[in-house]
Scaffold this active site. Structure first.
Site: not given
Ligand code: GLV
Length: 308
Positions: A223, A271
């Site tokens: 993260r 992401h």
């Molecule tokens: C993405 O970051 C997830 O947690 O699936």
């Protein structure tokens, strides 16, 4: 019996069609067409704002649509409601692909060749064998272990760091805060696959970078808030770290003008390392609903006290 899906709209149809085919007894609703919220017993959500949860008086289980649960304020979820994270082969495969790609790109100097090509430079760099590199994975959950297993096939030296010890063939294991330093000392590439909790917030900081060997690289697929941005920039600019591959940032999207965008040795993706795939995730989620209906233990249940 109603399930409400309140997550990525593009993949909603895939979820709905699986449930229509395999669980016609369940009334599958897609946000914002939620109907009477009092009827909702199962929620599949990415964001679950506290004020929204109070509108679901009969909620029985909260399923995260992603691998992490850090985007849910756990203190807002009543203690009797189990929280379940997404553990499914689609997410695992995506993560294995992305981390393998990033490790191989670093190992084979692809980021340097991108720069050389842009400058019209023909300059072959040394090609060490994979066995000359050590890849260290922080976080040996289902994703971290799958990544290590695949990287083993290339012949890299491997080490893993985890909160509690975890055995894995061919991987040198380090556990707990005491063993973080010896773990880091040998990592040519450091991969962060930790859950985000108060204990791991800001863990990728100057202290960690200073212990890595000179020239090491970072891959953050955990993260954004795991990383202290300024400390990474300082470690890159001093020449101590060579590269960073970041799939997550804080905040997301990464604001325009953030120094990561223009930095020649920071590679950013939006992401996308891995995503829940309805085809593989829906059967697992449905099985969990059936388990709940039979009064059996749920798979992937998180411990709110630990935060993962
Ligand atoms: C993405 O970051 C997830 O947690 O699936």
């Amino acid at each position: 019996m109603s399930i409400l899906y309140r997550s990525d709209a593009a993949r909603a149809a895939g979820w709905a069609s699986y449930f229509a085919r395999h669980a016609p007894d369940l009334d599958f609703r897609i946000w914002p067409h939620a109907g009477d919220l009092k009827e909702v017993e199962y929620l599949i959500a990415w964001q679950a704002p506290p004020e929204f949860l109070t509108e679901l008086p009969n909620l029985k289980v909260l399923f995260s649509s992603g691998a992490g649960i850090d985007h849910v304020d756990l203190s807002a979820v009543p203690a009797h409601i189990p929280l379940v994270r997404m553990v499914e082969p689609g997410i695992i495969n995506g993560m294995v692909e992305y981390v393998s790609l990033a490790v191989l790109a670093l190992h084979r100097d692809f980021f340097d060749y991108v720069a050389q090509k842009a400058a019209g430079v023909w300059n072959p760099l040394e090609v060490p064998p994979a066995s000359a590199r050590t890849i260290g994975v922080m976080g040996m959950g289902s994703l971290g272990c799958a990544v290590l297993e695949r990287l083993a096939a290339f012949g890299f030296r491997l080490r893993g760091w985890n909160r509690s010890p975890r055995a894995m063939d061919g991987v040198e294991i380090f556990a707990g805060a005491d063993q973080l330093q010896p773990f880091l000392e040998g990592c040519d590439v450091l991969v962060c696959l930790l859950p985000l909790t108060p204990a791991t917030h800001g863990i990728l900081d100057r202290e960690v970078f200073s212990v890595l060997p000179k020239g090491a690289a970072l891959i953050n697929v955990g993260r954004g808030p795991h990383l202290v941005d300024a400390d990474l920039l300082a470690a890159l600019d001093s020449g101590h770290l060579s590269h960073a591959v970041l799939d997550v940032t804080d905040p997301e999207p990464l604001p325009s003008g953030h120094p990561f965008w223009a930095h020649p040795r920071v590679f950013v993706t939006p992401h996308v390392a891995s995503m829940t795939q309805p085809e593989t995730a829906a059967p697992i989620l449905l099985e969990n609903i059936r388990r709940h209906q039979r009064g059996e233990a749920l798979q992937g249940r998180i411990d709110p006290a630990r935060g993962y």
